[in-house]
Design a protein around this motif. Structure first.
Motif, PDB file in Angstrom:
ATOM      1  N   SER A   7       3.245   0.078  10.687  1.00 52.63           N
ATOM      2  CA  SER A   7       2.627   0.631   9.481  1.00 52.63           C
ATOM      3  C   SER A   7       2.140   2.057   9.719  1.00 52.63           C
ATOM      4  O   SER A   7       2.309   2.928   8.866  1.00 52.63           O
ATOM      5  N   TYR A   8       1.553   2.290  10.871  1.00 55.12           N
ATOM      6  CA  TYR A   8       1.053   3.629  11.198  1.00 55.12           C
ATOM      7  C   TYR A   8       2.185   4.658  11.176  1.00 55.12           C
ATOM      8  O   TYR A   8       2.041   5.761  10.645  1.00 55.12           O
ATOM      9  N   HIS A  11       3.159   5.513   7.607  1.00 56.13           N
ATOM     10  CA  HIS A  11       2.148   6.226   6.800  1.00 56.13           C
ATOM     11  C   HIS A  11       1.539   7.431   7.508  1.00 56.13           C
ATOM     12  O   HIS A  11       0.597   8.030   6.983  1.00 56.13           O
ATOM     13  N   ILE A  23      -3.355   4.910   6.487  1.00 54.04           N
ATOM     14  CA  ILE A  23      -3.433   3.700   7.310  1.00 54.04           C
ATOM     15  C   ILE A  23      -4.814   3.047   7.210  1.00 54.04           C
ATOM     16  O   ILE A  23      -4.960   1.842   7.411  1.00 54.04           O
ATOM     17  N   SER A  26      -4.763   0.164   4.806  1.00 54.01           N
ATOM     18  CA  SER A  26      -4.174  -1.047   5.376  1.00 54.01           C
ATOM     19  C   SER A  26      -5.164  -1.759   6.293  1.00 54.01           C
ATOM     20  O   SER A  26      -5.303  -2.980   6.257  1.00 54.01           O
ATOM     21  N   LEU A  47      -0.916  -5.399   6.574  1.00 51.42           N
ATOM     22  CA  LEU A  47      -0.675  -4.160   7.318  1.00 51.42           C
ATOM     23  C   LEU A  47       0.643  -3.506   6.905  1.00 51.42           C
ATOM     24  O   LEU A  47       0.785  -2.289   6.937  1.00 51.42           O
ATOM     25  N   LEU A  48       1.594  -4.336   6.479  1.00 48.85           N
ATOM     26  CA  LEU A  48       2.939  -3.826   6.178  1.00 48.85           C
ATOM     27  C   LEU A  48       3.225  -3.650   4.689  1.00 48.85           C
ATOM     28  O   LEU A  48       4.264  -3.088   4.323  1.00 48.85           O
ATOM     29  N   ASP A  50       2.564  -1.796   2.149  1.00 46.50           N
ATOM     30  CA  ASP A  50       2.897  -0.525   1.501  1.00 46.50           C
ATOM     31  C   ASP A  50       3.995   0.252   2.226  1.00 46.50           C
ATOM     32  O   ASP A  50       4.323   1.370   1.824  1.00 46.50           O
ATOM     33  N   VAL A  51       4.540  -0.331   3.271  1.00 43.27           N
ATOM     34  CA  VAL A  51       5.556   0.371   4.072  1.00 43.27           C
ATOM     35  C   VAL A  51       6.766   0.764   3.215  1.00 43.27           C
ATOM     36  O   VAL A  51       7.343   1.844   3.396  1.00 43.27           O
TER      37      VAL A  51
END
Length: 208
Positions: A7-8, A11, A23, A26, A47-48, A50-51
């Motif tokens: 995720s990082y 984003h 991030i 998230s 965590l994922l 909005d990827v």
């Protein structure tokens, strides 16, 4: 954590209206999920979730790096974003939207992720224009609060109600806040007096 790093990376050049790295949204929503002791799958999905907003990433990327259940939930959460609320909707239209929302119910984790997302969005509404703050809060009141009540997510319900009231009735909220804070010490004292009284009575009953 693989999900966090994934995720990082998606984003890393994105920022919220608050100027914070994206991030943080998230991470804060994942923390909201821990309040209800959500399982690992729900937290990874958060965590994922909005990827896919980064066009360089696809659902296939998620499938290949994680597993089918994660990809499926993220895809359904994304579909929820397509159900758009407008403050001009009639009561019948609101009910229809709510029905359509429930129709995408395939796994309760989908709603846990969406509701945790909505809670963090409410917590950071101050950075948005007044009209948008009102729309999001009103949508929460008419669409999401009934679902939170139905699912009995009591860890969220009080804060969500407070935030909805804050942004749908801003003047009343400010006036009420002034009254509450003015008598805050008095209310706290009374709460503890009642707490001690109830505790004492319960102990008496227990001894009987």
């Amino acid at each position: 954590n693989k999900a966090f790093l994934f995720s990082y990376d998606a984003h890393k050049n994105h920022y919220r209206k608050s100027k914070e790295p994206y991030i943080t949204h998230s991470l804060n929503t994942a923390l909201n999920l821990t309040k209800i002791e959500a399982d690992d799958v729900s937290i990874i999905c958060w965590l994922l979730h909005d990827v896919l907003d980064n066009k360089s990433y696809t659902i296939e990327n998620i499938k290949s790096n994680f597993w089918e259940e994660i990809a499926k939930i993220i895809l359904w959460v994304k579909k929820l974003w397509d159900l758009y609320y407008q403050t001009s909707m009639t009561n019948k239209e609101v009910q229809e939207l709510r029905k359509n929302l429930v129709m995408v119910w395939d796994d309760i984790k989908i709603f846990l992720v969406k509701i945790a997302d909505r809670l963090h969005n409410l917590q950071t509404l101050d950075f948005l224009p007044k009209e948008k703050r009102y729309r999001i809060a009103k949508e929460t009141e008419e669409i999401y609060i009934p679902i939170v009540n139905f699912l009995s997510i009591w860890e969220y319900i009080s804060e969500i109600h407070d935030l909805v009231f804050k942004y749908t009735n801003e003047k009343e909220y400010i006036n009420l806040s002034k009254i509450v804070w003015k008598k805050y010490d008095f209310y706290i004292k009374k709460i503890w007096e009642i707490h001690d009284l109830v505790k004492k009575e319960l102990q008496k009953d227990w001894l009987k």
